[in-house]
Write a protein that holds these residues in place. Sequence first.
Motif, PDB file in Angstrom:
ATOM      1  N   GLU A  58      32.926  22.839  18.609  1.00  0.00           N
ATOM      2  CA  GLU A  58      32.883  21.464  19.086  1.00  0.00           C
ATOM      3  C   GLU A  58      31.449  21.043  19.368  1.00  0.00           C
ATOM      4  OE1 GLU A  58      35.360  20.797  22.420  1.00  0.00           O
ATOM      5  OE2 GLU A  58      37.233  21.162  21.334  1.00  0.00           O
ATOM      6  N   LEU A  59      31.170  19.765  19.163  1.00  0.00           N
ATOM      7  CA  LEU A  59      29.863  19.214  19.472  1.00  0.00           C
ATOM      8  C   LEU A  59      29.840  18.679  20.894  1.00  0.00           C
ATOM      9  CD1 LEU A  59      29.123  17.142  16.242  1.00  0.00           C
ATOM     10  CD2 LEU A  59      28.037  19.284  16.911  1.00  0.00           C
ATOM     11  N   PRO A  60      28.716  18.800  21.605  1.00  0.00           N
ATOM     12  CA  PRO A  60      28.581  18.120  22.889  1.00  0.00           C
ATOM     13  C   PRO A  60      28.803  16.623  22.694  1.00  0.00           C
ATOM     14  CG  PRO A  60      26.779  19.668  22.544  1.00  0.00           C
ATOM     15  CD  PRO A  60      27.534  19.583  21.246  1.00  0.00           C
ATOM     16  N   ASP A  61      29.260  15.951  23.740  1.00  0.00           N
ATOM     17  CA  ASP A  61      29.608  14.530  23.629  1.00  0.00           C
ATOM     18  C   ASP A  61      28.483  13.697  23.032  1.00  0.00           C
ATOM     19  OD1 ASP A  61      32.083  15.070  24.624  1.00  0.00           O
ATOM     20  OD2 ASP A  61      31.646  14.406  26.673  1.00  0.00           O
ATOM     21  N   VAL A  62      27.252  13.943  23.494  1.00  0.00           N
ATOM     22  CA  VAL A  62      26.145  13.113  23.018  1.00  0.00           C
ATOM     23  C   VAL A  62      25.926  13.296  21.524  1.00  0.00           C
ATOM     24  CG1 VAL A  62      24.399  14.888  23.566  1.00  0.00           C
ATOM     25  CG2 VAL A  62      23.738  12.471  23.403  1.00  0.00           C
ATOM     26  N   LEU A  63      26.113  14.531  21.031  1.00  0.00           N
ATOM     27  CA  LEU A  63      25.945  14.779  19.602  1.00  0.00           C
ATOM     28  C   LEU A  63      27.135  14.285  18.801  1.00  0.00           C
ATOM     29  CD1 LEU A  63      24.345  18.346  19.565  1.00  0.00           C
ATOM     30  CD2 LEU A  63      23.225  16.127  19.370  1.00  0.00           C
ATOM     31  N   GLU A  64      28.324  14.367  19.391  1.00  0.00           N
ATOM     32  CA  GLU A  64      29.506  13.827  18.723  1.00  0.00           C
ATOM     33  C   GLU A  64      29.353  12.330  18.519  1.00  0.00           C
ATOM     34  OE1 GLU A  64      33.086  13.683  16.787  1.00  0.00           O
ATOM     35  OE2 GLU A  64      32.077  15.507  17.490  1.00  0.00           O
ATOM     36  N   GLU A  65      28.871  11.635  19.541  1.00  0.00           N
ATOM     37  CA  GLU A  65      28.658  10.193  19.420  1.00  0.00           C
ATOM     38  C   GLU A  65      27.599   9.876  18.376  1.00  0.00           C
ATOM     39  OE1 GLU A  65      27.716   8.759  23.275  1.00  0.00           O
ATOM     40  OE2 GLU A  65      29.679   9.273  24.150  1.00  0.00           O
ATOM     41  N   ARG A  66      26.528  10.662  18.405  1.00  0.00           N
ATOM     42  CA  ARG A  66      25.457  10.455  17.427  1.00  0.00           C
ATOM     43  C   ARG A  66      25.985  10.709  16.023  1.00  0.00           C
ATOM     44  NH1 ARG A  66      20.302  14.116  18.286  1.00  0.00           N
ATOM     45  NH2 ARG A  66      20.369  13.004  20.289  1.00  0.00           N
ATOM     46  N   GLY A  67      26.777  11.768  15.869  1.00  0.00           N
ATOM     47  CA  GLY A  67      27.321  12.101  14.564  1.00  0.00           C
ATOM     48  C   GLY A  67      28.270  11.040  14.040  1.00  0.00           C
ATOM     49  N   GLN A  68      29.143  10.558  14.907  1.00  0.00           N
ATOM     50  CA  GLN A  68      30.080   9.513  14.493  1.00  0.00           C
ATOM     51  C   GLN A  68      29.338   8.253  14.077  1.00  0.00           C
ATOM     52  OE1 GLN A  68      33.180   9.718  13.857  1.00  0.00           O
ATOM     53  NE2 GLN A  68      33.643  11.735  14.714  1.00  0.00           N
ATOM     54  N   ALA A  69      28.272   7.928  14.802  1.00  0.00           N
ATOM     55  CA  ALA A  69      27.484   6.745  14.444  1.00  0.00           C
ATOM     56  C   ALA A  69      26.830   6.925  13.075  1.00  0.00           C
ATOM     57  CB  ALA A  69      26.426   6.483  15.514  1.00  0.00           C
ATOM     58  N   ALA A  70      26.311   8.123  12.827  1.00  0.00           N
ATOM     59  CA  ALA A  70      25.672   8.390  11.535  1.00  0.00           C
ATOM     60  C   ALA A  70      26.691   8.304  10.403  1.00  0.00           C
ATOM     61  CB  ALA A  70      25.006   9.766  11.555  1.00  0.00           C
ATOM     62  N   ILE A  71      27.868   8.866  10.622  1.00  0.00           N
ATOM     63  CA  ILE A  71      28.913   8.849   9.598  1.00  0.00           C
ATOM     64  C   ILE A  71      29.394   7.427   9.330  1.00  0.00           C
ATOM     65  CG2 ILE A  71      31.314   9.493   9.139  1.00  0.00           C
ATOM     66  CD1 ILE A  71      30.670  12.166  10.510  1.00  0.00           C
ATOM     67  N   GLU A  72      29.599   6.670  10.389  1.00  0.00           N
ATOM     68  CA  GLU A  72      30.044   5.291  10.210  1.00  0.00           C
ATOM     69  C   GLU A  72      29.012   4.478   9.452  1.00  0.00           C
ATOM     70  OE1 GLU A  72      33.002   3.900  10.674  1.00  0.00           O
ATOM     71  OE2 GLU A  72      33.572   5.989  11.077  1.00  0.00           O
ATOM     72  N   GLY A  73      27.726   4.773   9.693  1.00  0.00           N
ATOM     73  CA  GLY A  73      26.681   4.088   8.950  1.00  0.00           C
ATOM     74  C   GLY A  73      26.770   4.371   7.467  1.00  0.00           C
ATOM     75  N   VAL A  74      27.024   5.635   7.121  1.00  0.00           N
ATOM     76  CA  VAL A  74      27.164   6.009   5.712  1.00  0.00           C
ATOM     77  C   VAL A  74      28.399   5.342   5.110  1.00  0.00           C
ATOM     78  CG1 VAL A  74      27.538   7.905   4.101  1.00  0.00           C
ATOM     79  CG2 VAL A  74      26.006   8.227   6.051  1.00  0.00           C
ATOM     80  N   ARG A  75      29.505   5.373   5.839  1.00  0.00           N
ATOM     81  CA  ARG A  75      30.749   4.820   5.298  1.00  0.00           C
ATOM     82  C   ARG A  75      30.658   3.294   5.148  1.00  0.00           C
ATOM     83  NH1 ARG A  75      36.243   7.004   7.523  1.00  0.00           N
ATOM     84  NH2 ARG A  75      36.792   6.103   5.496  1.00  0.00           N
ATOM     85  N   GLU A  76      29.931   2.661   6.043  1.00  0.00           N
ATOM     86  CA  GLU A  76      29.757   1.207   5.924  1.00  0.00           C
ATOM     87  C   GLU A  76      28.984   0.869   4.656  1.00  0.00           C
ATOM     88  OE1 GLU A  76      27.750  -2.549   8.359  1.00  0.00           O
ATOM     89  OE2 GLU A  76      28.081  -0.619   9.367  1.00  0.00           O
ATOM     90  N   ARG A  77      27.913   1.627   4.383  1.00  0.00           N
ATOM     91  CA  ARG A  77      27.140   1.386   3.164  1.00  0.00           C
ATOM     92  C   ARG A  77      27.973   1.709   1.920  1.00  0.00           C
ATOM     93  NH1 ARG A  77      23.067   3.405   6.523  1.00  0.00           N
ATOM     94  NH2 ARG A  77      23.145   5.531   5.680  1.00  0.00           N
ATOM     95  N   ALA A  78      28.798   2.755   2.023  1.00  0.00           N
ATOM     96  CA  ALA A  78      29.670   3.086   0.900  1.00  0.00           C
ATOM     97  C   ALA A  78      30.680   1.978   0.646  1.00  0.00           C
ATOM     98  CB  ALA A  78      30.388   4.405   1.173  1.00  0.00           C
ATOM     99  N   GLY A  79      31.246   1.443   1.729  1.00  0.00           N
ATOM    100  CA  GLY A  79      32.199   0.348   1.585  1.00  0.00           C
ATOM    101  C   GLY A  79      31.573  -0.873   0.949  1.00  0.00           C
ATOM    102  N   ASP A  80      30.341  -1.168   1.346  1.00  0.00           N
ATOM    103  CA  ASP A  80      29.637  -2.314   0.754  1.00  0.00           C
ATOM    104  C   ASP A  80      29.434  -2.126  -0.748  1.00  0.00           C
ATOM    105  OD1 ASP A  80      29.485  -3.504   3.232  1.00  0.00           O
ATOM    106  OD2 ASP A  80      27.425  -2.846   3.624  1.00  0.00           O
ATOM    107  N   ALA A  81      29.341  -0.859  -1.176  1.00  0.00           N
ATOM    108  CA  ALA A  81      29.146  -0.560  -2.591  1.00  0.00           C
ATOM    109  C   ALA A  81      30.474  -0.377  -3.329  1.00  0.00           C
ATOM    110  CB  ALA A  81      28.292   0.697  -2.745  1.00  0.00           C
ATOM    111  N   GLY A  82      31.586  -0.548  -2.624  1.00  0.00           N
ATOM    112  CA  GLY A  82      32.891  -0.409  -3.242  1.00  0.00           C
ATOM    113  C   GLY A  82      33.303   1.022  -3.509  1.00  0.00           C
ATOM    114  N   ILE A  83      32.808   1.959  -2.687  1.00  0.00           N
ATOM    115  CA  ILE A  83      33.069   3.380  -2.894  1.00  0.00           C
ATOM    116  C   ILE A  83      34.076   3.886  -1.875  1.00  0.00           C
ATOM    117  CG2 ILE A  83      32.023   5.681  -2.891  1.00  0.00           C
ATOM    118  CD1 ILE A  83      29.351   4.299  -3.492  1.00  0.00           C
ATOM    119  N   ASP A  84      35.029   4.698  -2.309  1.00  0.00           N
ATOM    120  CA  ASP A  84      35.933   5.384  -1.391  1.00  0.00           C
ATOM    121  C   ASP A  84      35.137   6.408  -0.595  1.00  0.00           C
ATOM    122  OD1 ASP A  84      38.128   3.988  -2.272  1.00  0.00           O
ATOM    123  OD2 ASP A  84      38.700   5.504  -3.750  1.00  0.00           O
ATOM    124  N   SER A  85      35.382   6.468   0.726  1.00  0.00           N
ATOM    125  CA  SER A  85      34.597   7.386   1.542  1.00  0.00           C
ATOM    126  C   SER A  85      35.434   7.986   2.656  1.00  0.00           C
ATOM    127  CB  SER A  85      33.394   6.649   2.159  1.00  0.00           C
ATOM    128  OG  SER A  85      33.823   5.695   3.122  1.00  0.00           O
TER     129      SER A  85
END
Length: 297
Positions: free
Chosen positions: A205-232
């Motif tokens: 498990e990740l510490p809370d602060v890193l889990e939040e940071r990780g989720q933010a990073a992943i959501e950023g990637v998925r948002e850019r993927a969605g804008d490009a019409g890519i399944d993510s």
Amino acid sequence: MSRVIDSMLLPTDGSEDALTGAKHGIALASLTGADVHVLSVEEGAAATNAVETDADLPALEAHAEAAVETVAEMAREFDETIEVTTAVRSGTPFQTIREYAHRRGVDAIAMGTKGRRGLEEVLLGSVTENVLRTARTPVLAVPPEADAAIGDVTFERFLLPTDGSEGAAIAIEWGIALAARLEASVHALYSVDTVPFLGEQAPGELPDVLEERGQAAIEGVRERAGDAGIDSSGSTAAGSPVEVIPDAASDRDVDLIVMGTHGRTGVGQWFLGSVTENVVRQTDVPVLCVPVSAAPP
């Protein structure tokens, strides 16, 4: 943008490792409509400090020419629309490969890596290793385990590791643009070695602060993927990225890992490609290694 890669450089010395890299490079060039440059670099006696004399040079040059023509013919036979340029140069291989790519404006280099020696040691090969460390353009590093007929090479499922760094962001832009061009899906992965962090948490498990940071990073990637019409999709994981990334690639049966050669380790400490280099050593999946110097396409 219609494509990320308009030209591919395929260095070859005639070895099986080089041919494995070339097959993947040809497949990717065919899928993206890229031109192909096939290059063989002959070191000669001066560069190798070997015992060869000038009388040996014609044989060395003939070997280099044959190695180049083998790959060029592979490309032409697989896809007659691929424009192929061949070259034989003299010099230090990794420097000559890097300089050729820069001067010709090549978008990516495809190279094979070597396998294992003994039980533990994994070899990249000195030329591939030095190209990975010094090239200013992305390098597709292909392990021997990925060897396949050109027609069987696929690029349908990408793994995009991220640590939220600038280096990872540049690689993600390449990965998303290439996935969009090839209609591939992407999985974003955030992993951090929690050893440097104090506190109690369950194993894995990740510490809370890193889990939040990780989720933010992943959501950023998925948002850019969605804008490009890519399944993510996306996930976080605790553990050394050197172990987590190859395991995730295997578990998800990805065709390609796209990652930057510069990122963060621990808190605020930059590493110069050590994670990427070790992932290339550990995985049996091709890795597109994107240097910080490669501006987003």
